[in-house]
Write a protein that holds these residues in place. Structure first.
Motif, mmCIF file in Angstrom:
data_model
loop_
_atom_site.group_PDB
_atom_site.id
_atom_site.type_symbol
_atom_site.label_atom_id
_atom_site.label_comp_id
_atom_site.label_asym_id
_atom_site.label_seq_id
_atom_site.Cartn_x
_atom_site.Cartn_y
_atom_site.Cartn_z
ATOM 1 N N TYR A 201 0.700 -1.222 -0.179
ATOM 2 C CA TYR A 201 0.015 -0.119 -0.100
ATOM 3 C C TYR A 201 0.737 1.486 0.008
ATOM 4 O O TYR A 201 0.332 2.263 0.003
ATOM 5 C CB TYR A 201 -1.072 -0.076 1.290
ATOM 6 C CG TYR A 201 -2.142 -0.664 1.054
ATOM 7 C CD1 TYR A 201 -3.480 -0.051 0.354
ATOM 8 C CD2 TYR A 201 -2.343 -2.106 1.272
ATOM 9 C CE1 TYR A 201 -4.434 -0.855 0.026
ATOM 10 C CE2 TYR A 201 -3.342 -2.852 1.023
ATOM 11 C CZ TYR A 201 -4.324 -2.376 0.493
ATOM 12 O OH TYR A 201 -5.645 -3.177 0.242
ATOM 13 N N CYS A 202 2.225 1.180 -0.033
ATOM 14 C CA CYS A 202 3.012 2.509 0.309
ATOM 15 C C CYS A 202 3.574 2.962 -0.874
ATOM 16 O O CYS A 202 4.581 2.455 -1.517
ATOM 17 C CB CYS A 202 4.102 2.221 1.296
ATOM 18 S SG CYS A 202 3.283 2.230 3.145
ATOM 19 N N GLU A 224 -9.575 -8.480 -0.547
ATOM 20 C CA GLU A 224 -8.450 -7.739 -0.137
ATOM 21 C C GLU A 224 -7.636 -7.334 -1.378
ATOM 22 O O GLU A 224 -7.433 -6.111 -1.526
ATOM 23 C CB GLU A 224 -7.340 -8.407 0.710
ATOM 24 C CG GLU A 224 -6.034 -7.690 0.983
ATOM 25 C CD GLU A 224 -6.305 -6.437 2.101
ATOM 26 O OE1 GLU A 224 -7.283 -6.720 2.864
ATOM 27 O OE2 GLU A 224 -5.875 -5.456 1.761
ATOM 28 N N ASN A 227 -9.588 -4.303 -2.700
ATOM 29 C CA ASN A 227 -9.477 -2.938 -2.068
ATOM 30 C C ASN A 227 -7.993 -2.492 -2.713
ATOM 31 O O ASN A 227 -7.976 -1.254 -2.817
ATOM 32 C CB ASN A 227 -9.210 -3.257 -0.706
ATOM 33 C CG ASN A 227 -10.483 -3.508 0.146
ATOM 34 O OD1 ASN A 227 -11.543 -3.039 -0.415
ATOM 35 N ND2 ASN A 227 -10.355 -4.190 1.355
ATOM 36 N N LEU A 228 -6.913 -3.270 -2.722
ATOM 37 C CA LEU A 228 -5.712 -2.800 -3.192
ATOM 38 C C LEU A 228 -5.890 -2.335 -4.608
ATOM 39 O O LEU A 228 -5.491 -1.166 -5.095
ATOM 40 C CB LEU A 228 -4.701 -3.913 -3.090
ATOM 41 C CG LEU A 228 -3.381 -3.467 -3.856
ATOM 42 C CD1 LEU A 228 -2.560 -2.432 -3.078
ATOM 43 C CD2 LEU A 228 -2.312 -4.836 -3.686
ATOM 44 N N ASN A 230 -8.627 -1.242 -6.066
ATOM 45 C CA ASN A 230 -9.256 0.215 -6.048
ATOM 46 C C ASN A 230 -8.438 1.375 -5.849
ATOM 47 O O ASN A 230 -8.225 2.319 -6.352
ATOM 48 C CB ASN A 230 -10.532 0.195 -5.079
ATOM 49 C CG ASN A 230 -11.563 -0.550 -5.912
ATOM 50 O OD1 ASN A 230 -11.544 -0.687 -7.017
ATOM 51 N ND2 ASN A 230 -12.431 -1.247 -5.019
ATOM 52 N N GLU A 231 -7.585 1.031 -4.668
ATOM 53 C CA GLU A 231 -6.798 2.218 -4.137
ATOM 54 C C GLU A 231 -5.710 2.738 -5.251
ATOM 55 O O GLU A 231 -5.479 3.790 -5.287
ATOM 56 C CB GLU A 231 -5.649 1.553 -2.921
ATOM 57 C CG GLU A 231 -4.691 2.503 -2.141
ATOM 58 C CD GLU A 231 -5.237 3.540 -1.362
ATOM 59 O OE1 GLU A 231 -6.653 3.281 -1.016
ATOM 60 O OE2 GLU A 231 -4.531 4.250 -1.134
ATOM 61 N N LEU A 232 -5.147 1.668 -5.627
ATOM 62 C CA LEU A 232 -4.089 2.051 -6.925
ATOM 63 C C LEU A 232 -4.809 2.785 -8.037
ATOM 64 O O LEU A 232 -4.418 3.627 -8.821
ATOM 65 C CB LEU A 232 -3.371 0.850 -7.300
ATOM 66 C CG LEU A 232 -2.450 0.190 -6.451
ATOM 67 C CD1 LEU A 232 -1.998 -1.347 -6.860
ATOM 68 C CD2 LEU A 232 -1.292 0.963 -6.177
ATOM 69 N N LEU A 234 -7.664 4.464 -8.206
ATOM 70 C CA LEU A 234 -8.238 5.623 -8.068
ATOM 71 C C LEU A 234 -7.066 6.656 -8.049
ATOM 72 O O LEU A 234 -7.244 7.800 -8.339
ATOM 73 C CB LEU A 234 -9.043 5.840 -6.660
ATOM 74 C CG LEU A 234 -10.168 5.013 -6.648
ATOM 75 C CD1 LEU A 234 -10.931 4.972 -5.396
ATOM 76 C CD2 LEU A 234 -11.146 5.792 -7.597
ATOM 77 N N ASN A 235 -5.897 6.261 -7.595
ATOM 78 C CA ASN A 235 -4.682 7.138 -7.663
ATOM 79 C C ASN A 235 -3.921 7.170 -9.026
ATOM 80 O O ASN A 235 -2.685 7.555 -8.946
ATOM 81 C CB ASN A 235 -3.856 6.572 -6.426
ATOM 82 C CG ASN A 235 -4.277 7.303 -5.139
ATOM 83 O OD1 ASN A 235 -4.732 8.279 -5.049
ATOM 84 N ND2 ASN A 235 -4.543 6.086 -4.224
#
Ligand code: ADP
Ligand code: MG
Length: 451
Positions: A201-202, A224, A227-228, A230-232, A234-235
């Motif tokens: 995640y970092c 999981e 989630n990862l 989506n996080e990536l 969206l960024n």
């Protein structure tokens, strides 16, 4: 304010101010011999002659200095006082830490775009991979699928290597999906997510996940990964996924497979004869072997006999070359030598193919609770006809046998009977749920035997 000399000028002005503010002996001792050495971000590194002076400035005079220099120092720039040795050592240590972090990205520099042989079977995948590597984060995700040994890992790694080269600051991670699964399971079992979060995640700029089909095994892990992802996503961080099947064929939660399908999807196919020849030549070149060491017929023989897996194709070439070395390594490698070298390998290949075919028949017969001989028999009872046609369909589509060969295996039927049987199943699969689930179950059983 670009070059070092500009900063030196700034520091010279600062020295004039300090000279006015400080007693002459203090100024002479501490600042007279100082000079600007490097700019690191917003730090202006000023070199002082000794550790003693470094300590003295930093412990006693720092506030005075910053205050005095406020009028001439702009933005967030600040002066940092160090001996040259200390600064150089710190830089070297940091560089080590950075390379260690980088070497943790699991990239293998031997996989590149240059040594990837292009052809009809993979050019679209290659171009898409190139595009993604040039502008990460724009086409998201890139999903590459194809059978084993056709270059998916090679392409993923090549993307990673290319990005690290042209965007040295980017944080890249290549991970076989099974490692993600294990990392997640370990983290949740030990109730310690810290290392997991650190790794995934970092600030990743590029995540390369290989063999995503391995995520089929656990729903929590899928969540999981969702989630990862989506996080990536969206960024606007790039995600590249390799798989042995298209996203909609993965047995995973719908929302995840639909995420996989929303970007660019490309497949890699089996290379044709020409391309297999180019690959063999490329592999020779990589090993620094002259073209005339091995005859063209030998290369053709290898290319003709190892069709559907590039790793096996390369393995066959290696085998021939090793055999040559063992036999003394004299003269050109000709066709008969090549055939001899590959004899055992080809025999065992043929044998495992026969085993596979036997398995298909056994598993289908077993699934429908009939016997092998009933399946192969001439009976037209629907009880036998459907399993027989499924058999035709699978031998054609999964094992790529010719219709006449399949006919021979299934009780000497002719080519057209097999073709219409296989085609019927193919057509019915789109509409007949019951048939589809039967074939899926049979395929699942087969893949268990394969492994
Ligand atoms: P996959 O991940 O699809 O199973 P790999 O990427 O591991 O396949 O490829 C298997 C081997 O074949 C690797 O050594 C790889 O370098 C080589 N290979 C695959 N495709 C190509 C290609 N187009 N050109 C050169 N070598 C290739
Ligand atoms: Mg692979």
């Amino acid at each position: 304010m670009e070059s070092l000399s500009n900063y030196q000028e700034l520091w010279d002005n600062a020295k004039v101010i300090l000279q006015e503010k400080l007693a002459p002996n203090v100024y002479n001792e501490l600042f007279k011999e100082t000079y600007v050495y490097k700019i690191a971000g917003t730090s202006i590194i000023v070199i002082v002659p000794s550790t003693y002076i470094e300590t003295k400035i930093n412990k006693i005079y720092l506030n005075v200095i910053q205050e005095a220099l406020e009028p001439i120092v702009f933005n967030d720039y600040k002066f940092v006082f160090k001996t040259k040795e200390k600064y150089d050592t710190e830089v070297a240590v940091n560089r080590n830490v950075n390379t260690r972090l980088k070497s943790n990205n699991n990239l293998d520099p031997s996989y590149t775009f240059e040594n990837f042989v292009k052809g009809d079977s993979n050019i679209v995948a290659f171009r898409s991979a190139m595009k993604v590597a040039e502008t990460p984060g724009v086409m998201n995700p890139l999903y590459i699928f194809g059978n084993v040994g056709l270059g998916k890992t090679h392409l993923l790694q090549a993307i990673g290597n290319y990005v690290t080269e042209i965007y040295p600051d980017y944080k890249v991670l290549y991970v076989p999906c099974i490692n993600f699964v294990k990392d997640y399971q370990y983290a949740s079992q030990t109730k310690n997510m810290e290392a997991f979060i650190d790794k995934y995640y970092c600030d990743l700029d590029l995540l390369l996940v290989d063999d995503i089909q391995q995520i089929e095994i656990g729903e929590k892990t899928q969540f999981e990964f969702f989630n990862l992802f989506n996080e990536l996503y969206l960024n606007h961080k790039q995600i590249v996924i390799a798989s042995d099947k298209p996203a909609n064929k993965l047995k995973i939660m719908d929302r995840l497979s639909s995420r996989f399908s929303q970007g660019l999807i490309v497949d890699i196919n089996v290379p044709d004869l020409n391309q297999r020849m180019s690959i063999l030549k490329q592999k020779m070149e990589e090993r620094n072997i002259q073209n005339d060491k091995i005859s063209n017929e030998s290369l053709e023989f290898i290319a003709q006999n190892f069709k559907d897996n590039i790793r096996m194709l390369d393995g066959a070439l290696t085998r021939v070359l090793n055999y040559y070395d063992v036999m003394g390594g004299l003269g050109t490698i000709d066709l008969s030598f090549t055939m001899e070298a590959l004899d055992k390998l080809l025999q065992s290949q043929a044998k495992s193919k026969t085993n596979d075919i036997d398995n298909v028949i056994d598993i289908i017969a077993d699934f429908y609770q009939i016997t092998r001989s009933e399946l192969i028999s001439s009976s037209r009872n629907q009880k036998y006809v459907v399993p027989r046609q499924i058999c035709m369909y699978l031998l054609k589509n999964k094992y790529d046998l010719t219709y006449s060969k399949i006919g021979k295996i299934l009780g000497n039927r002719d080519h057209s009977t097999v073709m219409s049987g296989a085609t019927k199943i193919e057509r019915d699969l789109c509409t007949n749920q019951e048939l589809k689930s039967a074939v899926d179950t049979i395929l699942a059983k087969l893949s268990k035997v394969d492994n």
